[in-house]
Design a protein around this motif. Structure first.
Motif, short mmCIF file in Angstrom:
data_model
loop_
_atom_site.label_atom_id
_atom_site.label_comp_id
_atom_site.label_asym_id
_atom_site.label_seq_id
_atom_site.Cartn_x
_atom_site.Cartn_y
_atom_site.Cartn_z
N LYS A 84 -0.01 12.48 2.04
CA LYS A 84 1.20 12.89 2.75
C LYS A 84 2.43 12.52 1.93
O LYS A 84 3.37 13.31 1.79
CB LYS A 84 1.22 12.20 4.11
CG LYS A 84 2.37 12.58 4.98
CD LYS A 84 2.23 11.91 6.34
CE LYS A 84 3.56 11.82 7.04
NZ LYS A 84 3.52 10.86 8.15
N ILE A 85 2.42 11.31 1.39
CA ILE A 85 3.56 10.87 0.57
C ILE A 85 3.68 11.75 -0.67
O ILE A 85 4.78 12.06 -1.13
CB ILE A 85 3.37 9.39 0.16
CG1 ILE A 85 3.42 8.50 1.38
CG2 ILE A 85 4.41 8.96 -0.86
CD1 ILE A 85 4.75 8.46 2.07
N LYS A 86 2.53 12.21 -1.18
CA LYS A 86 2.56 13.05 -2.37
C LYS A 86 2.81 14.51 -2.02
O LYS A 86 2.62 15.39 -2.86
CB LYS A 86 1.26 12.89 -3.16
CG LYS A 86 1.12 11.48 -3.69
CD LYS A 86 0.07 11.34 -4.78
CE LYS A 86 0.22 9.99 -5.48
NZ LYS A 86 -0.02 8.82 -4.61
N ARG A 141 -9.24 5.61 1.62
CA ARG A 141 -7.83 5.87 1.38
C ARG A 141 -7.51 5.77 -0.11
O ARG A 141 -6.73 6.55 -0.65
CB ARG A 141 -6.97 4.89 2.18
CG ARG A 141 -5.49 5.13 1.96
CD ARG A 141 -4.65 4.31 2.89
NE ARG A 141 -4.85 2.89 2.67
CZ ARG A 141 -4.32 1.94 3.43
NH1 ARG A 141 -3.59 2.27 4.47
NH2 ARG A 141 -4.53 0.68 3.18
N TYR A 170 -2.75 9.30 4.26
CA TYR A 170 -1.37 8.83 4.06
C TYR A 170 -0.84 9.00 2.63
O TYR A 170 0.24 9.57 2.42
CB TYR A 170 -1.20 7.39 4.55
CG TYR A 170 0.22 6.93 4.44
CD1 TYR A 170 1.19 7.43 5.30
CD2 TYR A 170 0.61 6.03 3.46
CE1 TYR A 170 2.51 7.05 5.19
CE2 TYR A 170 1.93 5.64 3.34
CZ TYR A 170 2.88 6.15 4.21
OH TYR A 170 4.19 5.78 4.09
N PRO A 171 -1.59 8.53 1.61
CA PRO A 171 -1.06 8.70 0.25
C PRO A 171 -0.85 10.17 -0.11
O PRO A 171 0.10 10.51 -0.82
CB PRO A 171 -2.15 8.09 -0.63
CG PRO A 171 -2.90 7.17 0.26
CD PRO A 171 -2.86 7.79 1.61
N GLN A 205 10.69 5.88 3.63
CA GLN A 205 9.34 6.18 4.11
C GLN A 205 8.59 4.91 4.50
O GLN A 205 7.82 4.90 5.46
CB GLN A 205 8.56 6.95 3.04
CG GLN A 205 8.98 8.41 2.94
CD GLN A 205 8.41 9.10 1.72
OE1 GLN A 205 8.24 8.48 0.67
NE2 GLN A 205 8.10 10.36 1.85
N ALA A 261 1.38 4.13 -2.93
CA ALA A 261 1.22 5.56 -2.68
C ALA A 261 2.47 6.32 -3.13
O ALA A 261 2.46 7.54 -3.19
CB ALA A 261 0.95 5.81 -1.20
N GLY A 262 3.53 5.60 -3.42
CA GLY A 262 4.76 6.23 -3.89
C GLY A 262 5.80 6.41 -2.81
O GLY A 262 6.74 7.18 -2.98
N ALA A 263 5.65 5.70 -1.69
CA ALA A 263 6.59 5.86 -0.59
C ALA A 263 7.96 5.29 -0.95
O ALA A 263 8.06 4.23 -1.54
CB ALA A 263 6.06 5.17 0.67
N THR A 314 0.84 -1.20 0.00
CA THR A 314 0.00 0.00 0.00
C THR A 314 0.87 1.25 0.00
O THR A 314 0.62 2.21 -0.74
CB THR A 314 -0.92 0.00 1.24
OG1 THR A 314 -1.72 -1.17 1.20
CG2 THR A 314 -1.81 1.22 1.25
N ARG A 370 9.87 4.00 7.90
CA ARG A 370 9.43 4.91 8.94
C ARG A 370 7.93 4.76 9.23
O ARG A 370 7.51 4.72 10.38
CB ARG A 370 9.72 6.35 8.50
CG ARG A 370 9.44 7.39 9.57
CD ARG A 370 9.42 8.78 8.96
NE ARG A 370 8.39 8.88 7.94
CZ ARG A 370 8.29 9.88 7.08
NH1 ARG A 370 9.16 10.86 7.09
NH2 ARG A 370 7.31 9.91 6.19
N ASP A 371 7.12 4.65 8.18
CA ASP A 371 5.67 4.71 8.37
C ASP A 371 5.03 3.36 8.57
O ASP A 371 3.97 3.26 9.17
CB ASP A 371 5.02 5.40 7.16
CG ASP A 371 5.53 6.81 6.96
OD1 ASP A 371 5.87 7.44 7.99
OD2 ASP A 371 5.60 7.27 5.82
#
Ligand SMILES: Nc1ncnc2c1ncn2[C@@H]1O[C@H](COP(=O)(O)OP(=O)(O)OP(=O)(O)O)[C@@H](O)[C@H]1O
Ligand SMILES: [Mg+2]
Lengths: 355, 366
Positions: free
Chosen positions: B102-104, B147, B99-100, A226, A220-222, A216, A229-230
């Motif tokens: 935040k990453i963006k 989400r 969350y997504p 990240q 989201a592109g982490a 996931t 950490r998350d």
């Protein structure tokens, strides 16, 4: 806060017991033994603990308050000196210096070195298979299971000034590692020696991080960092703390450096266990050594309590996760049962986390 | 525009398992597309390859005309909902939704507003400060949806998001999800092994078997004219009757269990006398009769199952063949009674070598 936790606990306990019909018994132990029989079962173990752990500790406490020595008049007739030994220690530069070295040793080799390298290895091995992983794992484990005396000799040979393996590898003939960089040497040694434990513990912990959570985050592109950490660290925080607690205490009490450097050169690697050994048995000041041992025990206790407190907070926060699986396993009615209990138990934990 | 085009897409796992073999497929913009198939047929693998979580070993994936085959998952502008929802247990519902974003690198205020708005939309408004562990299964599912929605992706991918819900919740969630997809108009690929779910929700359905597409079509098409006996037996809550038969002289009828049944219109031109075929007819398309009828299967009733508003009757034919018939309430026969099952001619199908006889090219994927 204590009230809410205990109420939640009683709730679960009664919930577990009701099917057997034991709910009405006055003594609520899981096995239904009753207090007397339970005590009888643990008594032998308690006696052994008292004999071999508590008694020596108390004895050390007593010795620490005397001027007991290996030789001379105090050896026959030790005098009671109260807290003199402790006050002496706190003003003793040698003691404070060795405390500082121990701190360096624990931070450098355990908290940063073993935990860091162990995690890196575990993370790297996470989804890998094949000979490279197997070989690396075997090597790391080997360093962990070899006897200290063998390992100490290996390292002396490895770091030897004339013809040592390291000097041969680096083409630095004559570099005296144990003399020029004594602390660094034993720190690197201890990282090599102990990373296996952290690696195994973190491997098991990482196995608990669901792949879908990491995916996931990836969707989201982490970035890798990240994701760590998350997703990963919040999930394995308990494992990290347990690991740090164990390796800190082990490293703090580790005596093996003595086998490599004997505390030298000139006290440069005289960590606390080595210092106590030298004081008590080398110089024969048993009373003073006992007082130092007691101080060491206190430091151990403080370290343990700090970690355990951090761990306690973590466990409270984790109950939500437990309840989640329970709620999902069964259908609607259980959800409703769990719902009223949840806000009570959860609210304080949530506050603590944000604070 | 975010259509998805797969071009000879293949995936072979390192162990040598061939999970996808040369798939060609187009999912249209805004379509609700269901991937259906038995366990292990490669549905999840296809979805994960679309998402970029698995690397394709051959072929390509295009989203909105852009070749994304080599893009990492984070750059594909896709959101996925997993079977276990994958909500982060240490974050509140709002934090999870945000969350997504935040990453963006969306600003804090905007992020929180967006999370609140999305939660509100999905009926989670009052639960925003809770942790996932304090939500029921259905609420967790909606939090996971929220989400996925919050960052406005081009494509939604769902991997069996309803299978952790109980039967009633699943029906509710089904309707809810379909409505939501309609409103958002986001291209959606939905994996399920439940044929009823696929038929109920999807605009089009693809039926997979061992890494290949067996049929792609609207739920009606797939239900009415399954392209193969595999699809026929997989689709439908009561499986289709598949009866061995043989074409009689003249080619006008099929002999099944000693009875002659008319050949369906579309198939007549493709058959000749003596061909061995499988006669397929759904229990719903057999009419029950207590009196002898020509061109019908006959036998004795061996089992009667109550379906609520109808009965599922198993008729044991004279050759020992079992045929299932849906009989409307009030006409329920007694066990051991004699009965006749008359196929609806325009719903009967013939299969030769497992393939539908007289199928149009559109019904059979290349
Ligand atoms: N990581 C993997 N490595 C090797 N083989 C795999 C891997 N993941 C899946 N497979 C294999 O690929 C095939 C397809 O698996 P996949 O998970 O796509 O099936 P599925 O259709 O989603 O099944 P289900 O309905 O049970 O979820 C299976 O034969 C499976 O064993
Ligand atoms: Mg799957």
């Amino acid at each position: 806060m204590a009230a809410t936790t205990s109420s939640a606990e009683t709730a679960t306990r009664t919930g577990e017991q009701s099917p057997d019909g034991h709910g009405g018994e006055p003594e609520r132990d899981a096995a239904g033994l009753g207090r007397r029989r339970a005590a009888a079962f643990v008594a032998p173990a308690l006696v052994l603990i008292a004999l071999f752990l508590v008694l020596p500790a108390v004895w050390t406490l007593y010795l620490g308050a005397t001027d007991y020595r290996l030789t001379g008049i105090p050896a026959i007739d030790p005098a009671f000196v109260g807290l003199d030994n402790v006050t002496k220690a706190l003003g003793d530069d040698d003691f404070l210096h060795s405390l500082w070295l121990t701190l360096l040793f624990v931070l450098g080799s355990a908290v940063i070195g073993q935990a860091g390298l162990g995690f890196a290895l575990a993370w790297w091995m996470r989804e890998r298979t094949g000979w490279l992983k197997t070989t690396l794992e075997a090597l790391v484990m080997l360093a962990w299971i070899l006897p200290s005396s063998v390992v100490a000799f290996l390292w002396i040979a490895f770091l030897d000034r004339d013809g040592g393996t390291l000097n041969t590898l680096l083409h630095t003939p004559g570099a005296a590692w144990l003399l020029d960089h004594p602390m660094l040497s034993i720190i690197v040694y201890n990282i090599w020696r102990g990373s296996a434990f952290s690696m195994m513990l973190y491997s098991a912990a990482l196995g608990n991080v669901p792949a879908s959570h990491l995916e996931t985050a990836r969707l989201a592109g982490a970035s890798g960092w990240q994701q760590l950490r998350d997703v990963v660290f919040p999930r394995i925080r308990g494992h990290v703390l347990t690991n740090l607690l164990l390796i800190s205490l082990w490293t703090f009490n580790d005596f093996t450096p003595f086998l490599i450097t004997a505390g030298g050169p000139n006290g440069a690697t005289e960590t606390l266990p080595v210092h106590i050994y030298k004081t008590a048995l080398g110089s024969g000041e048993l009373g003073y050594g006992a007082a130092l041992s007691f101080l060491m025990l206190l430091i151990n206790l403080v370290v343990a309590v700090v970690y355990l407190r951090l761990l306690g907070q973590k466990n409270k926060a984790r109950r939500s996760g437990k309840r989640k699986t329970a709620a999902r396993g069964s259908g609607g009615p259980t959800d409703q049962d769990a719902a009223p209990a949840a806000p009570h138990a959860e609210a304080p934990a949530a506050k603590e986390e944000t604070a | 525009m975010a259509d998805i085009t797969l071009n000879r897409l293949a995936k072979v796992y390192p162990g040598g398992v061939r999970a996808l073999s040369d798939l060609d497929l187009t999912v249209r913009d805004g379509e609700f597309f269901a991937l259906l198939g038995p366990s292990g047929c490669g549905k999840s693998t296809l979805l994960r390859t679309l998402a970029g979580l698995e690397e394709a070993t051959g072929g390509s994936v295009h989203i909105a005309g852009q070749d994304v085959t080599a893009l990492p998952p984070g750059d594909r502008d896709i959101a996925m909902v997993f079977q276990d929802y994958a909500l982060f247990p240490h974050m509140t519902v709002h934090e999870n939704i945000a969350y997504p974003l935040k990453i963006k690198k969306v600003g804090k205020g905007e992020r929180a507003a967006k999370a609140r708005e999305t939660a509100e939309e999905l009926g989670l408004g009052h639960l925003g400060e809770r942790r996932p562990g304090q939500l029921s299964g259905g609420q967790q599912q909606r939090a996971a949806l929220a989400r996925a929605m919050a960052c406005h992706p081009r494509v939604f991918l769902f991997d069996e998001p309803l299978s952790n819900l109980d039967a009633r919740m699943r029906l509710e969630a089904r309707t809810f999800l379909k409505k939501l997809q309609r409103e958002l108009g986001v291209t959606t690929v939905f994996v399920t092994h439940d044929q009823a779910e696929a038929l109920a929700m999807a605009d089009r359905v693809a039926v997979m078997e061992s890494g290949a597409l067996r049929q792609v079509g609207t739920p009606t098409e797939v239900f009415r004219r399954p392209a193969s006996t595999f699809v026929a037996s997989f689709i439908g809550s009561t499986p289709m009757n598949l009866l061995d038969g043989e074409l009689v002289a003249g080619g006008g009828a099929v002999r099944v269990s000693g009875r002659e049944l008319p050949v369906p219109d579309g198939a007549r031109a493709h058959l000749k006398e003596g061909d061995e075929v499988v006669y397929g007819v759904r229990p719903e398309y057999l009419r029950w009769s207590e009196r002898a009828v020509d061109a019908a299967l006959s036998g004795t009733v061996s089992v009667v199952e109550n379906l609520g508003s109808a009965h599922l009757v198993t008729l044991e034919c004279d050759g020992g063949l079992g045929v299932q018939v849906v009989v409307p309430e009030e006409h329920e026969p007694a066990v051991g009674a004699r009965g006749w099952a008359v196929p609806r001619e325009d719903r009967a199908l013939l299969y030769r070598d497992g393939e539908l006889v007289g199928a149009t090219p559109a019904e059979v994927p290349a």
